[in-house]
Design a protein around this motif. Structure first.
Motif, PDB file in Angstrom:
ATOM      1  N   PHE A  30       0.824  -1.205   0.000  1.00 15.25           N
ATOM      2  CA  PHE A  30       0.000   0.000   0.000  1.00 15.25           C
ATOM      3  C   PHE A  30       0.863   1.262   0.000  1.00 15.25           C
ATOM      4  CE2 PHE A  30      -3.649  -2.601   0.737  1.00 15.25           C
ATOM      5  CZ  PHE A  30      -4.695  -1.839   0.244  1.00 15.25           C
ATOM      6  N   LEU A  31       1.941   1.252   0.757  1.00 12.99           N
ATOM      7  CA  LEU A  31       2.817   2.428   0.783  1.00 12.99           C
ATOM      8  C   LEU A  31       3.502   2.639  -0.568  1.00 12.99           C
ATOM      9  CD1 LEU A  31       4.313   2.166   4.367  1.00 12.99           C
ATOM     10  CD2 LEU A  31       2.689   3.864   3.498  1.00 12.99           C
ATOM     11  N   TRP A  32       3.934   1.549  -1.208  1.00  9.24           N
ATOM     12  CA  TRP A  32       4.547   1.691  -2.522  1.00  9.24           C
ATOM     13  C   TRP A  32       3.531   2.211  -3.536  1.00  9.24           C
ATOM     14  CZ3 TRP A  32       8.192   3.068  -5.336  1.00  9.24           C
ATOM     15  CH2 TRP A  32       8.121   2.903  -6.719  1.00  9.24           C
ATOM     16  N   GLU A  33       2.331   1.701  -3.510  1.00 10.62           N
ATOM     17  CA  GLU A  33       1.296   2.175  -4.435  1.00 10.62           C
ATOM     18  C   GLU A  33       1.004   3.653  -4.209  1.00 10.62           C
ATOM     19  OE1 GLU A  33      -0.382   1.015  -7.167  1.00 10.62           O
ATOM     20  OE2 GLU A  33       1.135  -0.558  -7.063  1.00 10.62           O
ATOM     21  N   ALA A  34       1.021   4.092  -2.963  1.00  8.67           N
ATOM     22  CA  ALA A  34       0.811   5.515  -2.657  1.00  8.67           C
ATOM     23  C   ALA A  34       1.923   6.352  -3.292  1.00  8.67           C
ATOM     24  CB  ALA A  34       0.772   5.735  -1.146  1.00  8.67           C
ATOM     25  N   VAL A  35       3.150   5.900  -3.154  1.00  9.96           N
ATOM     26  CA  VAL A  35       4.289   6.608  -3.756  1.00  9.96           C
ATOM     27  C   VAL A  35       4.161   6.611  -5.272  1.00  9.96           C
ATOM     28  CG1 VAL A  35       6.787   6.455  -4.145  1.00  9.96           C
ATOM     29  CG2 VAL A  35       5.860   6.213  -1.839  1.00  9.96           C
ATOM     30  N   ASP A  36       3.829   5.474  -5.854  1.00  4.20           N
ATOM     31  CA  ASP A  36       3.675   5.359  -7.302  1.00  4.20           C
ATOM     32  C   ASP A  36       2.586   6.305  -7.817  1.00  4.20           C
ATOM     33  OD1 ASP A  36       4.142   4.112  -9.907  1.00  4.20           O
ATOM     34  OD2 ASP A  36       2.175   3.180  -9.600  1.00  4.20           O
ATOM     35  N   GLN A  37       1.424   6.288  -7.169  1.00  6.57           N
ATOM     36  CA  GLN A  37       0.310   7.141  -7.590  1.00  6.57           C
ATOM     37  C   GLN A  37       0.673   8.623  -7.497  1.00  6.57           C
ATOM     38  OE1 GLN A  37      -3.240   6.403  -8.331  1.00  6.57           O
ATOM     39  NE2 GLN A  37      -2.383   4.420  -8.837  1.00  6.57           N
ATOM     40  N   PHE A  38       1.289   9.008  -6.383  1.00  5.97           N
ATOM     41  CA  PHE A  38       1.518  10.432  -6.135  1.00  5.97           C
ATOM     42  C   PHE A  38       2.728  10.981  -6.882  1.00  5.97           C
ATOM     43  CE2 PHE A  38       2.801  14.207  -3.765  1.00  5.97           C
ATOM     44  CZ  PHE A  38       1.593  14.873  -3.692  1.00  5.97           C
ATOM     45  N   PHE A  39       3.837  10.273  -6.848  1.00  2.00           N
ATOM     46  CA  PHE A  39       5.058  10.831  -7.399  1.00  2.00           C
ATOM     47  C   PHE A  39       5.331  10.438  -8.847  1.00  2.00           C
ATOM     48  CE2 PHE A  39       5.885  10.991  -2.812  1.00  2.00           C
ATOM     49  CZ  PHE A  39       6.167  12.336  -2.696  1.00  2.00           C
ATOM     50  N   ILE A  40       4.834   9.320  -9.291  1.00  2.00           N
ATOM     51  CA  ILE A  40       5.150   8.872 -10.644  1.00  2.00           C
ATOM     52  C   ILE A  40       3.983   9.137 -11.595  1.00  2.00           C
ATOM     53  CG2 ILE A  40       5.787   6.880 -12.062  1.00  2.00           C
ATOM     54  CD1 ILE A  40       7.228   5.795  -9.510  1.00  2.00           C
ATOM     55  N   GLU A  41       2.837   8.538 -11.328  1.00  2.00           N
ATOM     56  CA  GLU A  41       1.696   8.696 -12.226  1.00  2.00           C
ATOM     57  C   GLU A  41       1.154  10.119 -12.224  1.00  2.00           C
ATOM     58  OE1 GLU A  41      -1.279   5.647 -11.950  1.00  2.00           O
ATOM     59  OE2 GLU A  41       0.232   4.105 -11.581  1.00  2.00           O
ATOM     60  N   ARG A  42       1.073  10.728 -11.055  1.00  2.00           N
ATOM     61  CA  ARG A  42       0.564  12.096 -10.946  1.00  2.00           C
ATOM     62  C   ARG A  42       1.504  13.077 -11.646  1.00  2.00           C
ATOM     63  NH1 ARG A  42       1.746  15.586  -7.019  1.00  2.00           N
ATOM     64  NH2 ARG A  42       0.448  17.416  -6.846  1.00  2.00           N
ATOM     65  N   ASN A  43       2.801  12.845 -11.551  1.00  2.32           N
ATOM     66  CA  ASN A  43       3.772  13.716 -12.209  1.00  2.32           C
ATOM     67  C   ASN A  43       3.602  13.679 -13.729  1.00  2.32           C
ATOM     68  OD1 ASN A  43       5.999  15.537 -12.140  1.00  2.32           O
ATOM     69  ND2 ASN A  43       7.288  13.858 -12.847  1.00  2.32           N
ATOM     70  N   ALA A  44       3.370  12.508 -14.280  1.00  2.00           N
ATOM     71  CA  ALA A  44       3.135  12.392 -15.721  1.00  2.00           C
ATOM     72  C   ALA A  44       1.885  13.172 -16.121  1.00  2.00           C
ATOM     73  CB  ALA A  44       3.000  10.925 -16.115  1.00  2.00           C
ATOM     74  N   LEU A  45       0.852  13.115 -15.291  1.00  2.00           N
ATOM     75  CA  LEU A  45      -0.377  13.866 -15.576  1.00  2.00           C
ATOM     76  C   LEU A  45      -0.158  15.374 -15.465  1.00  2.00           C
ATOM     77  CD1 LEU A  45      -3.062  11.645 -13.826  1.00  2.00           C
ATOM     78  CD2 LEU A  45      -2.765  12.017 -16.280  1.00  2.00           C
TER      79      LEU A  45
END
Length: 167
Positions: A134-149
């Motif tokens: 869950f913590l990794w998914e939070a990091v992925d969603q916020f810092f990686i996927e959100r940054n691309a958006l």
């Protein structure tokens, strides 16, 4: 086309037949460009940095003076809708990452309590894995996927603000 971040990215669109320039579907009195035109513009802009300002140069002998402002409005309407959609997706990813972070931290706290109370190594490890996923998914969603958006949103904003010139 120049590939320089500080210069204005010029996109060239040659319209030999404008019968399919506008989408056949629109909501109310807000015209939008067809998917084919939108795809062409988005693909043409990929050569440039997302933060580059954009200028659209339309070359056409079939676009008359009454259609020119309509087409400019249709381009801006299309990208305004896309901007709103991307903005909602950024908010969604932010909320999801916050929820995942909370679940991950609660799971880690539960793991520590469970380990101290029962000491069962297998279940403690399972809870630990659950929490870190869950913590990794939070990091992925916020810092990686959100940054691309965010980059995509900047490019869309440049489409909305672009100057359009007819030749």
């Amino acid at each position: 086309m120049k590939n320089n971040r500080n210069k204005i990215a010029e996109l060239y669109l040659n319209v030999s037949d404008d019968s399919d320039f506008l989408s056949k579907y629109s909501s109310g009195n807000k015209p939008i460009i067809s998917g084919e035109v939108a795809e062409f513009l988005e693909n043409s802009a990929k050569e440039f940095h997302p933060k580059s300002e954009i200028k659209l140069v339309i070359t056409s002998s079939c676009v008359d003076e009454t259609e020119k402002p309509l087409y400019i409005e249709a381009v801006k309407n299309y990208f305004s809708l896309k901007f709103s959609e991307t903005e909602r997706e950024i908010k969604r990813k932010t909320i999801v990452s916050l929820i995942f972070s909370i679940v991950g931290v609660i799971a880690l706290a539960f793991m520590l309590l469970y380990e101290n109370a029962y000491g069962n190594a297998i279940w403690t490890e399972c809870i630990d894995i659950f929490a870190w996923v869950f913590l990794w998914e939070a990091v992925d969603q916020f810092f990686i996927e959100r940054n691309a958006l965010l980059l995509q949103m900047k490019r869309i904003k440049n489409f909305i603000d672009m100057d359009v010139e007819y030749k």
